[in-house]
Design a protein around this motif. Structure first.
Motif, PDB file in Angstrom:
ATOM      1  N   LEU A  26       0.805  -1.271   0.058  1.00 31.55           N
ATOM      2  CA  LEU A  26      -0.036  -0.163   0.009  1.00 31.55           C
ATOM      3  C   LEU A  26       1.050   1.323   0.029  1.00 31.55           C
ATOM      4  CD1 LEU A  26      -2.825  -0.823   2.589  1.00 31.55           C
ATOM      5  CD2 LEU A  26      -3.001  -0.848   0.159  1.00 31.55           C
ATOM      6  N   ASP A  27       2.099   1.279   0.069  1.00 32.99           N
ATOM      7  CA  ASP A  27       3.099   2.239   0.187  1.00 32.99           C
ATOM      8  C   ASP A  27       2.896   2.928   1.524  1.00 32.99           C
ATOM      9  OD1 ASP A  27       4.352   1.662  -2.391  1.00 32.99           O
ATOM     10  OD2 ASP A  27       2.940   3.009  -3.418  1.00 32.99           O
ATOM     11  N   LEU A  28       2.480   2.183   2.554  1.00 38.28           N
ATOM     12  CA  LEU A  28       2.584   2.780   3.787  1.00 38.28           C
ATOM     13  C   LEU A  28       3.952   2.631   4.310  1.00 38.28           C
ATOM     14  CD1 LEU A  28      -0.723   1.804   5.021  1.00 38.28           C
ATOM     15  CD2 LEU A  28      -0.120   4.034   4.503  1.00 38.28           C
ATOM     16  N   LEU A  29       4.671   1.613   3.959  1.00 39.61           N
ATOM     17  CA  LEU A  29       5.937   1.426   4.500  1.00 39.61           C
ATOM     18  C   LEU A  29       6.877   1.343   3.112  1.00 39.61           C
ATOM     19  CD1 LEU A  29       5.671  -1.549   7.033  1.00 39.61           C
ATOM     20  CD2 LEU A  29       5.887   0.788   7.419  1.00 39.61           C
ATOM     21  N   LYS A  30       8.142   1.634   3.396  1.00 35.67           N
ATOM     22  CA  LYS A  30       9.302   1.830   2.342  1.00 35.67           C
ATOM     23  C   LYS A  30      10.274   0.403   2.506  1.00 35.67           C
ATOM     24  CE  LYS A  30       7.409   5.239   0.863  1.00 35.67           C
ATOM     25  NZ  LYS A  30       6.094   5.273   0.039  1.00 35.67           N
ATOM     26  N   ALA A  31       9.714  -0.609   2.837  1.00 32.11           N
ATOM     27  CA  ALA A  31      10.687  -1.741   2.945  1.00 32.11           C
ATOM     28  C   ALA A  31      11.275  -2.101   1.788  1.00 32.11           C
ATOM     29  CB  ALA A  31       9.703  -3.056   3.682  1.00 32.11           C
ATOM     30  N   LYS A  32      12.553  -2.554   2.152  1.00 32.69           N
ATOM     31  CA  LYS A  32      13.577  -3.044   0.898  1.00 32.69           C
ATOM     32  C   LYS A  32      13.630  -4.507   1.229  1.00 32.69           C
ATOM     33  CE  LYS A  32      14.385   1.312  -0.352  1.00 32.69           C
ATOM     34  NZ  LYS A  32      13.432   2.066  -0.804  1.00 32.69           N
ATOM     35  N   LYS A  33      14.331  -4.937  -0.059  1.00 31.78           N
ATOM     36  CA  LYS A  33      14.614  -6.571   0.061  1.00 31.78           C
ATOM     37  C   LYS A  33      16.202  -6.467   0.130  1.00 31.78           C
ATOM     38  CE  LYS A  33      10.647  -8.614  -2.211  1.00 31.78           C
ATOM     39  NZ  LYS A  33      10.095  -9.688  -3.087  1.00 31.78           N
ATOM     40  N   ASN A  34      16.602  -7.402   0.952  1.00 35.49           N
ATOM     41  CA  ASN A  34      18.005  -7.568   0.826  1.00 35.49           C
ATOM     42  C   ASN A  34      18.455  -8.687  -0.057  1.00 35.49           C
ATOM     43  OD1 ASN A  34      17.469 -10.174   2.040  1.00 35.49           O
ATOM     44  ND2 ASN A  34      18.079  -9.669   4.215  1.00 35.49           N
ATOM     45  N   ASP A  35      19.814  -8.825   0.183  1.00 34.96           N
ATOM     46  CA  ASP A  35      20.346  -9.878  -1.203  1.00 34.96           C
ATOM     47  C   ASP A  35      19.584 -11.255  -0.931  1.00 34.96           C
ATOM     48  OD1 ASP A  35      21.822  -7.804  -1.718  1.00 34.96           O
ATOM     49  OD2 ASP A  35      23.619  -8.345  -0.703  1.00 34.96           O
ATOM     50  N   ASN A  36      19.117 -11.470   0.142  1.00 34.81           N
ATOM     51  CA  ASN A  36      18.532 -12.814   0.299  1.00 34.81           C
ATOM     52  C   ASN A  36      17.044 -12.867  -0.031  1.00 34.81           C
ATOM     53  OD1 ASN A  36      20.913 -14.034   1.142  1.00 34.81           O
ATOM     54  ND2 ASN A  36      20.389 -13.706   3.470  1.00 34.81           N
ATOM     55  N   SER A  42      13.624  -0.379   8.089  1.00 33.51           N
ATOM     56  CA  SER A  42      14.441   0.614   8.917  1.00 33.51           C
ATOM     57  C   SER A  42      13.998   1.204  10.062  1.00 33.51           C
ATOM     58  CB  SER A  42      14.993   1.961   7.972  1.00 33.51           C
ATOM     59  OG  SER A  42      13.618   2.532   7.849  1.00 33.51           O
ATOM     60  N   LYS A  43      14.374   2.037  10.978  1.00 34.76           N
ATOM     61  CA  LYS A  43      13.791   2.734  12.345  1.00 34.76           C
ATOM     62  C   LYS A  43      12.960   3.646  11.669  1.00 34.76           C
ATOM     63  CE  LYS A  43      15.041   5.609  16.171  1.00 34.76           C
ATOM     64  NZ  LYS A  43      14.704   6.790  15.980  1.00 34.76           N
ATOM     65  N   SER A  44      12.907   4.116  10.620  1.00 35.70           N
ATOM     66  CA  SER A  44      11.973   4.833  10.311  1.00 35.70           C
ATOM     67  C   SER A  44      10.569   4.149   9.664  1.00 35.70           C
ATOM     68  CB  SER A  44      12.213   5.773   8.737  1.00 35.70           C
ATOM     69  OG  SER A  44      11.169   6.407   8.281  1.00 35.70           O
ATOM     70  N   ASP A  45      10.885   2.966   9.137  1.00 42.86           N
ATOM     71  CA  ASP A  45       9.729   2.026   9.038  1.00 42.86           C
ATOM     72  C   ASP A  45       8.984   1.616  10.382  1.00 42.86           C
ATOM     73  OD1 ASP A  45      10.012   1.983   6.023  1.00 42.86           O
ATOM     74  OD2 ASP A  45      11.596   0.611   6.196  1.00 42.86           O
ATOM     75  N   LEU A  46       9.755   1.378  11.170  1.00 42.98           N
ATOM     76  CA  LEU A  46       9.114   0.971  12.644  1.00 42.98           C
ATOM     77  C   LEU A  46       8.588   2.413  13.235  1.00 42.98           C
ATOM     78  CD1 LEU A  46      12.024  -1.089  14.314  1.00 42.98           C
ATOM     79  CD2 LEU A  46      10.358  -1.996  12.665  1.00 42.98           C
ATOM     80  N   GLU A  47       8.890   3.421  12.977  1.00 40.45           N
ATOM     81  CA  GLU A  47       8.178   4.416  13.583  1.00 40.45           C
ATOM     82  C   GLU A  47       6.840   4.669  12.750  1.00 40.45           C
ATOM     83  OE1 GLU A  47      11.130   7.558  12.655  1.00 40.45           O
ATOM     84  OE2 GLU A  47      12.041   7.322  14.667  1.00 40.45           O
ATOM     85  N   ASN A  48       6.892   4.404  11.429  1.00 38.72           N
ATOM     86  CA  ASN A  48       5.777   4.348  10.308  1.00 38.72           C
ATOM     87  C   ASN A  48       4.600   3.324  10.746  1.00 38.72           C
ATOM     88  OD1 ASN A  48       6.404   6.480   8.766  1.00 38.72           O
ATOM     89  ND2 ASN A  48       7.088   5.446   7.218  1.00 38.72           N
ATOM     90  N   ILE A  49       5.292   2.226  11.325  1.00 37.68           N
ATOM     91  CA  ILE A  49       4.197   0.960  11.836  1.00 37.68           C
ATOM     92  C   ILE A  49       3.528   1.396  13.149  1.00 37.68           C
ATOM     93  CG2 ILE A  49       4.310  -1.152  12.989  1.00 37.68           C
ATOM     94  CD1 ILE A  49       6.516  -2.064  10.896  1.00 37.68           C
ATOM     95  N   VAL A  50       4.198   2.226  14.121  1.00 34.14           N
ATOM     96  CA  VAL A  50       3.689   2.740  15.282  1.00 34.14           C
ATOM     97  C   VAL A  50       2.611   3.900  14.885  1.00 34.14           C
ATOM     98  CG1 VAL A  50       4.194   4.222  17.380  1.00 34.14           C
ATOM     99  CG2 VAL A  50       5.492   2.384  16.610  1.00 34.14           C
ATOM    100  N   GLN A  51       2.899   4.664  13.923  1.00 34.59           N
ATOM    101  CA  GLN A  51       1.839   5.441  13.411  1.00 34.59           C
ATOM    102  C   GLN A  51       0.581   5.020  12.871  1.00 34.59           C
ATOM    103  OE1 GLN A  51       3.777   8.865  11.463  1.00 34.59           O
ATOM    104  NE2 GLN A  51       1.921   9.959  11.378  1.00 34.59           N
ATOM    105  N   ILE A  52       0.830   3.909  12.012  1.00 29.78           N
ATOM    106  CA  ILE A  52      -0.143   3.230  11.312  1.00 29.78           C
ATOM    107  C   ILE A  52      -1.020   2.465  12.530  1.00 29.78           C
ATOM    108  CG2 ILE A  52      -0.800   1.301   9.794  1.00 29.78           C
ATOM    109  CD1 ILE A  52       1.816   2.007   8.209  1.00 29.78           C
ATOM    110  N   LEU A  53      -0.493   1.629  13.392  1.00 29.95           N
ATOM    111  CA  LEU A  53      -1.324   0.968  14.306  1.00 29.95           C
ATOM    112  C   LEU A  53      -2.128   2.002  15.292  1.00 29.95           C
ATOM    113  CD1 LEU A  53       1.270  -1.854  15.183  1.00 29.95           C
ATOM    114  CD2 LEU A  53      -0.964  -1.983  13.755  1.00 29.95           C
ATOM    115  N   ALA A  54      -1.735   3.119  15.499  1.00 33.55           N
ATOM    116  CA  ALA A  54      -2.118   3.867  16.643  1.00 33.55           C
ATOM    117  C   ALA A  54      -3.368   4.778  15.618  1.00 33.55           C
ATOM    118  CB  ALA A  54      -1.164   5.244  17.101  1.00 33.55           C
ATOM    119  N   SER A  55      -2.944   4.803  14.392  1.00 36.09           N
ATOM    120  CA  SER A  55      -4.149   5.551  13.768  1.00 36.09           C
ATOM    121  C   SER A  55      -5.296   4.454  13.444  1.00 36.09           C
ATOM    122  CB  SER A  55      -3.617   5.691  12.204  1.00 36.09           C
ATOM    123  OG  SER A  55      -2.757   6.765  12.030  1.00 36.09           O
TER     124      SER A  55
END
Length: 120
Positions: A26-36, A42-55
């Protein structure tokens, strides 16, 4: 920069990998894929998760968050109002000793049903 895998987040919080993928789609997070091929956050993504869940707890729908996420300050104000309303409901639920109080309780609960439950 510290990065977190979805599996690591799940083990520490119970927040599912599926939810992370869904929020990323949904583009609410900017998660990336690693080599595996694992999603990493990132920490910013975790902060966004907090904001999403609180919302969500405050009654916002995910589709509303796609265009604009409310600030944490705004969410806190909304949640403070929810707490105030719940305290008011609890107070009035004790006031059921007369027909008039019962009618007032129905009126109050209907108001809160419309305010909170219909928007979920």
């Amino acid at each position: 920069m510290t990065l977190f895998t979805t599996g690591g987040i799940y083990k520490r919080t119970g927040f599912t990998e599926r939810s992370i993928r869904y929020y990323s789609n949904l583009d609410l997070l900017k998660a990336k894929k690693n080599d595996n091929g694992q999603l990493i956050l990132s920490k910013s993504d975790l902060e966004n998760i907090v904001q999403i869940l609180a919302s969500k707890i405050a009654g916002y729908k995910l589709k509303d968050l796609i265009d604009q996420q409310p600030s944490l300050s705004f969410i806190k104000d909304d949640l403070t109002q929810v707490i105030t309303d719940l305290e008011n409901i609890l107070f009035h639920l004790d006031q059921t000793d007369s027909k008039e109080n019962l009618m007032e309780n129905i009126k109050l609960l209907q108001k809160y049903n419309v305010k909170y439950l219909r928007k979920r």
